[in-house]
Design a protein around this motif. Sequence first.
Motif, PDB file in Angstrom:
ATOM      1  N   ALA A   1       0.822  -1.173   0.015  1.00 50.78           N
ATOM      2  CA  ALA A   1      -0.160  -0.157   0.107  1.00 50.78           C
ATOM      3  C   ALA A   1       0.917   1.226   0.124  1.00 50.78           C
ATOM      4  CB  ALA A   1      -0.914   0.144   1.258  1.00 50.78           C
ATOM      5  N   LEU A   2       1.838   1.148   0.687  1.00 52.96           N
ATOM      6  CA  LEU A   2       2.964   2.168   0.570  1.00 52.96           C
ATOM      7  C   LEU A   2       3.512   2.802  -0.978  1.00 52.96           C
ATOM      8  CD1 LEU A   2       5.437   1.443   3.476  1.00 52.96           C
ATOM      9  CD2 LEU A   2       3.764   3.114   3.429  1.00 52.96           C
ATOM     10  N   LEU A   3       3.328   1.748  -1.844  1.00 56.19           N
ATOM     11  CA  LEU A   3       3.828   2.098  -3.032  1.00 56.19           C
ATOM     12  C   LEU A   3       2.661   2.698  -4.022  1.00 56.19           C
ATOM     13  CD1 LEU A   3       5.005  -1.550  -4.101  1.00 56.19           C
ATOM     14  CD2 LEU A   3       6.597   0.425  -3.272  1.00 56.19           C
ATOM     15  N   ASP A   4       1.653   3.107  -3.475  1.00 59.48           N
ATOM     16  CA  ASP A   4       0.633   3.746  -4.055  1.00 59.48           C
ATOM     17  C   ASP A   4       0.415   3.303  -5.568  1.00 59.48           C
ATOM     18  OD1 ASP A   4      -0.178   5.300  -2.061  1.00 59.48           O
ATOM     19  OD2 ASP A   4       1.055   7.030  -2.343  1.00 59.48           O
ATOM     20  N   LEU A   5       0.312   2.106  -5.837  1.00 63.73           N
ATOM     21  CA  LEU A   5       0.240   1.554  -7.328  1.00 63.73           C
ATOM     22  C   LEU A   5      -0.857   1.903  -7.733  1.00 63.73           C
ATOM     23  CD1 LEU A   5       1.495  -2.145  -6.748  1.00 63.73           C
ATOM     24  CD2 LEU A   5       2.880  -0.245  -7.299  1.00 63.73           C
ATOM     25  N   ARG A   6      -0.818   2.379  -9.026  1.00 62.19           N
ATOM     26  CA  ARG A   6      -2.209   2.721 -10.026  1.00 62.19           C
ATOM     27  C   ARG A   6      -2.667   1.617 -10.684  1.00 62.19           C
ATOM     28  NH1 ARG A   6      -0.154   8.634 -12.588  1.00 62.19           N
ATOM     29  NH2 ARG A   6       0.271   9.864 -10.426  1.00 62.19           N
ATOM     30  N   PRO A   7      -3.993   1.177 -10.448  1.00 66.32           N
ATOM     31  CA  PRO A   7      -4.541  -0.175 -11.065  1.00 66.32           C
ATOM     32  C   PRO A   7      -4.164   0.154 -12.422  1.00 66.32           C
ATOM     33  CG  PRO A   7      -6.018   0.754  -9.416  1.00 66.32           C
ATOM     34  CD  PRO A   7      -4.917   2.055  -9.407  1.00 66.32           C
ATOM     35  N   ARG A   8      -4.218   1.106 -13.143  1.00 71.19           N
ATOM     36  CA  ARG A   8      -4.111   1.174 -14.613  1.00 71.19           C
ATOM     37  C   ARG A   8      -2.742   1.053 -14.928  1.00 71.19           C
ATOM     38  NH1 ARG A   8      -5.782   6.853 -17.549  1.00 71.19           N
ATOM     39  NH2 ARG A   8      -7.852   6.169 -16.354  1.00 71.19           N
ATOM     40  N   ARG A   9      -1.829   1.512 -14.476  1.00 72.24           N
ATOM     41  CA  ARG A   9      -0.370   0.864 -14.645  1.00 72.24           C
ATOM     42  C   ARG A   9      -0.282  -0.620 -14.283  1.00 72.24           C
ATOM     43  NH1 ARG A   9       3.524   5.178 -14.675  1.00 72.24           N
ATOM     44  NH2 ARG A   9       2.808   7.033 -13.966  1.00 72.24           N
ATOM     45  N   VAL A  10      -0.647  -1.138 -13.283  1.00 66.17           N
ATOM     46  CA  VAL A  10      -0.608  -2.664 -13.070  1.00 66.17           C
ATOM     47  C   VAL A  10      -1.307  -3.395 -14.177  1.00 66.17           C
ATOM     48  CG1 VAL A  10      -1.054  -4.435 -11.374  1.00 66.17           C
ATOM     49  CG2 VAL A  10      -0.377  -2.167 -10.683  1.00 66.17           C
ATOM     50  N   LEU A  11      -2.410  -2.879 -14.553  1.00 65.54           N
ATOM     51  CA  LEU A  11      -3.109  -3.537 -15.580  1.00 65.54           C
ATOM     52  C   LEU A  11      -2.629  -3.396 -16.916  1.00 65.54           C
ATOM     53  CD1 LEU A  11      -6.832  -2.705 -14.665  1.00 65.54           C
ATOM     54  CD2 LEU A  11      -5.833  -4.670 -14.330  1.00 65.54           C
ATOM     55  N   ALA A  12      -1.927  -2.464 -17.101  1.00 67.52           N
ATOM     56  CA  ALA A  12      -1.081  -2.363 -18.359  1.00 67.52           C
ATOM     57  C   ALA A  12       0.023  -3.244 -18.646  1.00 67.52           C
ATOM     58  CB  ALA A  12      -0.939  -0.775 -18.553  1.00 67.52           C
ATOM     59  N   ALA A  13       0.732  -3.345 -17.368  1.00 66.29           N
ATOM     60  CA  ALA A  13       1.934  -4.265 -17.157  1.00 66.29           C
ATOM     61  C   ALA A  13       1.211  -5.738 -17.327  1.00 66.29           C
ATOM     62  CB  ALA A  13       2.616  -4.048 -15.972  1.00 66.29           C
ATOM     63  N   VAL A  14       0.469  -6.068 -16.765  1.00 65.78           N
ATOM     64  CA  VAL A  14      -0.093  -7.482 -16.834  1.00 65.78           C
ATOM     65  C   VAL A  14      -0.572  -7.726 -18.344  1.00 65.78           C
ATOM     66  CG1 VAL A  14      -2.207  -9.216 -16.054  1.00 65.78           C
ATOM     67  CG2 VAL A  14      -0.881  -7.604 -14.564  1.00 65.78           C
ATOM     68  N   ALA A  15      -1.419  -6.805 -18.746  1.00 65.09           N
ATOM     69  CA  ALA A  15      -1.704  -7.021 -20.342  1.00 65.09           C
ATOM     70  C   ALA A  15      -0.581  -7.077 -21.184  1.00 65.09           C
ATOM     71  CB  ALA A  15      -2.435  -5.642 -20.760  1.00 65.09           C
ATOM     72  N   ALA A  16       0.400  -6.377 -20.966  1.00 66.99           N
ATOM     73  CA  ALA A  16       1.725  -6.620 -21.835  1.00 66.99           C
ATOM     74  C   ALA A  16       2.302  -8.026 -21.609  1.00 66.99           C
ATOM     75  CB  ALA A  16       2.738  -5.441 -21.684  1.00 66.99           C
ATOM     76  N   GLY A  17       2.314  -8.329 -20.535  1.00 67.84           N
ATOM     77  CA  GLY A  17       3.106  -9.539 -19.917  1.00 67.84           C
ATOM     78  C   GLY A  17       2.150 -10.712 -20.764  1.00 67.84           C
TER      79      GLY A  17
ATOM     80  N   ALA B   1       7.045  -0.370 -11.029  1.00 64.21           N
ATOM     81  CA  ALA B   1       7.951  -0.362  -9.951  1.00 64.21           C
ATOM     82  C   ALA B   1       8.599   0.814  -9.421  1.00 64.21           C
ATOM     83  CB  ALA B   1       8.994  -1.591  -9.961  1.00 64.21           C
ATOM     84  N   LEU B   2       9.138   1.336 -10.275  1.00 65.99           N
ATOM     85  CA  LEU B   2      10.139   2.833  -9.949  1.00 65.99           C
ATOM     86  C   LEU B   2       9.133   4.006  -9.563  1.00 65.99           C
ATOM     87  CD1 LEU B   2      12.373   2.838 -12.939  1.00 65.99           C
ATOM     88  CD2 LEU B   2      13.075   2.185 -10.499  1.00 65.99           C
ATOM     89  N   HIS B   3       7.913   4.000 -10.104  1.00 67.67           N
ATOM     90  CA  HIS B   3       7.085   5.085  -9.478  1.00 67.67           C
ATOM     91  C   HIS B   3       6.491   4.539  -8.038  1.00 67.67           C
ATOM     92  CE1 HIS B   3       6.540   6.761 -13.644  1.00 67.67           C
ATOM     93  NE2 HIS B   3       6.082   7.869 -12.975  1.00 67.67           N
ATOM     94  N   GLY B   4       6.443   3.309  -8.015  1.00 65.46           N
ATOM     95  CA  GLY B   4       5.879   2.774  -6.689  1.00 65.46           C
ATOM     96  C   GLY B   4       7.117   3.003  -5.574  1.00 65.46           C
ATOM     97  N   THR B   5       8.251   2.703  -5.965  1.00 67.67           N
ATOM     98  CA  THR B   5       9.252   2.970  -4.592  1.00 67.67           C
ATOM     99  C   THR B   5       9.535   4.544  -4.459  1.00 67.67           C
ATOM    100  OG1 THR B   5      11.086   2.707  -6.599  1.00 67.67           O
ATOM    101  CG2 THR B   5      10.741   0.817  -5.475  1.00 67.67           C
ATOM    102  N   THR B   6       9.408   5.246  -5.545  1.00 68.75           N
ATOM    103  CA  THR B   6       9.483   6.528  -5.214  1.00 68.75           C
ATOM    104  C   THR B   6       8.328   7.322  -4.489  1.00 68.75           C
ATOM    105  OG1 THR B   6      10.582   6.988  -7.520  1.00 68.75           O
ATOM    106  CG2 THR B   6       9.691   9.081  -6.379  1.00 68.75           C
ATOM    107  N   ALA B   7       7.068   6.652  -4.656  1.00 67.26           N
ATOM    108  CA  ALA B   7       6.102   7.027  -3.782  1.00 67.26           C
ATOM    109  C   ALA B   7       6.234   6.540  -2.458  1.00 67.26           C
ATOM    110  CB  ALA B   7       4.715   6.399  -4.432  1.00 67.26           C
ATOM    111  N   ALA B   8       6.683   5.171  -2.112  1.00 69.08           N
ATOM    112  CA  ALA B   8       6.858   4.581  -1.189  1.00 69.08           C
ATOM    113  C   ALA B   8       7.868   5.568  -0.102  1.00 69.08           C
ATOM    114  CB  ALA B   8       7.357   3.051  -1.243  1.00 69.08           C
ATOM    115  N   ARG B   9       8.939   5.899  -0.715  1.00 72.07           N
ATOM    116  CA  ARG B   9       9.815   6.586   0.059  1.00 72.07           C
ATOM    117  C   ARG B   9       9.364   8.043   0.425  1.00 72.07           C
ATOM    118  NH1 ARG B   9      13.599   4.085  -3.759  1.00 72.07           N
ATOM    119  NH2 ARG B   9      15.258   2.784  -2.552  1.00 72.07           N
ATOM    120  N   ALA B  10       8.541   8.758  -0.341  1.00 73.78           N
ATOM    121  CA  ALA B  10       8.027   9.755   0.012  1.00 73.78           C
ATOM    122  C   ALA B  10       6.878   9.718   1.103  1.00 73.78           C
ATOM    123  CB  ALA B  10       7.111  10.505  -1.222  1.00 73.78           C
ATOM    124  N   ASN B  11       6.265   8.556   1.148  1.00 78.37           N
ATOM    125  CA  ASN B  11       5.313   8.083   2.156  1.00 78.37           C
ATOM    126  C   ASN B  11       5.952   7.808   3.465  1.00 78.37           C
ATOM    127  OD1 ASN B  11       3.012   8.339   0.780  1.00 78.37           O
ATOM    128  ND2 ASN B  11       2.980   6.381  -0.151  1.00 78.37           N
TER     129      ASN B  11
END
Length: 590
Positions: free
Chosen positions: A14-30, A89-99
């Motif tokens: 939850a600290l990563l503040d993952l955006r569902p759209r980004r995660v779904l895009a990664a899953v769709a590409a995979g 992942a990089l956006h998530g780690t940046t958001a986690a450190r800020a949090n």
Amino acid sequence: MADWRTDPLVRGIALLDLRPRRVLAAVAAGAATLGSALALAALSAWLITRAWQMPPVLDLSVAVVAVRALGISRGVFRYIERLTTHDTALHGTTAARANIYRRLADGNPAATMGLRRGDLLARTGSDVDTLGDVVVRAIVPIAVAILMAIAAVGILVLISPAAAVVLAAALAVSGIVAPVLAARAAREAEQRAAAARARYSEAAVTALDHATELLVAGRLGDARDRAATAEDEAVRSADRAAIPNGFASAATPLAIGASVLGSLLIGMELYGSGTMSPMALGILVLLPLSAFEATSALPDAAIALGRGRIAARRILAILDEAADVGPGGDCDWAGGGSLTARELRCGRPGGRATAPVDLDLAPGTRIAVVGASGAGKTTLLMTLAGILEPVAGSVRADGLELSRIRADDLRRHIGFFAEDAHLFDTSVLENLRVARGDVDERQARAALVAVGLGEWLAGLPDGLDTSLDGGARALSGGQRRRLLLARALLSPANVLLLDEPTEHLDAGAGANLLRRLLSRDGLSGDTPLVGADRTVVVVTHQLPEDIGVDQVIHVHGAAVENPLPNSAAASSFSDTRGRRWSEVEGHTDT
């Protein structure tokens, strides 16, 4: 049954503040990547068996073009999947450190007091990266594997339900049993590896940050040996954690072999009975080979989840403590008043406590705290700042217990400035704005000149915009202390609690800086650094004899000597400014 929302890994993600759209895009590409591989396997099997029948070439042209297109698209989608996954992942780690930084800044300051700097850096650095790895190595691969398993089994159901059951069982072994075994076997070893990495970070940071002092003391070699030993133990622990992963990885080839063999036996029986075409038999045998490509990454995903849970637990340990700000904290305080301590005893958790001390810090008071290293001087400042709870006694601001004052008000009006405060790898101006975000260039330049860094500033290539590459390592010890002092002077605090502001300066420069810091009227000809209405408490090892302060507190070991001026044992004398001083058993005080 435990609430899944309290799981450390869930809270950590939850600290990563993952955006569902980004995660779904990664899953769709995979999914598109492995879907291309799955379709390529099925189409190749059909093309091989159909070409064996030697049909007209035009009957195969569409299949040939499709095979080439799927081969190319697999690489393209793989590249897109890597981009989207790592971007997430990089956006998530940046958001986690800020949090994390935000929660630590807004929470209980004592949360990090029991941690060594290296351990704190590990929790905000490598542990956050480990959480980011969960996205790349676990969340996306698991989602893709589920989609591909459903697709592969669904295709085989259309050809042979029995072969689909065999494939489903083999995929369960590869995608469920093997990851569970790998995670369970690696958990204990990974816990040891995390602790070893923390010890290595601690030892390495100590050797780097205090190299000069350790070299002078002849202990630098020992510090480097400790860091090397800790690094070796971290590597050995990581190797031990990789062994179970190897055994789990062997389960996938075995599952593939079992699935292919089972499909082949079923397919041959159906082909022999005339109920299956050669093309269907080829698809039945070759399709499972691509289906297992998705599940082969799941043992690593399980280990990544285990590592992420350990990292999340370590991060949440300090965040939960920071969130525990104790009772009260609901009273406003405008600052500018008096700070008083009565029968105050200070100490860190589990450590020794100082003897009782009484203090009256009216606006404009100047106090010096002296004593040997480790005597409790810094602990006294941290207690006056509300960072540590008093062991006994009380600290009040205008009659209010510090624990009852809002945290924002307390930090705005009482500033504790540690001797090892962090300098960031950014510009000089931004390092000064740590104390007050609205500091402009004129104010920053004036503060640097006041603390003796005017010549240094003039020599910088970009002035205040010069980046301090490496943070504190870009400065000498004396320059670092002067820059930290400038930061303190720019803060909005009415009460300045300064820990060793003149350490690493030569005796003459340090004495002059202390005089200006503790002076109110500038009668000695030196310009005061701090306004007469602001309170200053300074911890120092060497206090010049001719300096005028309102009180000198001598801390010796676990005892604080705070003699009263009217003590019968005191012999009084006057300084050049008319203040009354007392000398009790060789220690001076007002």
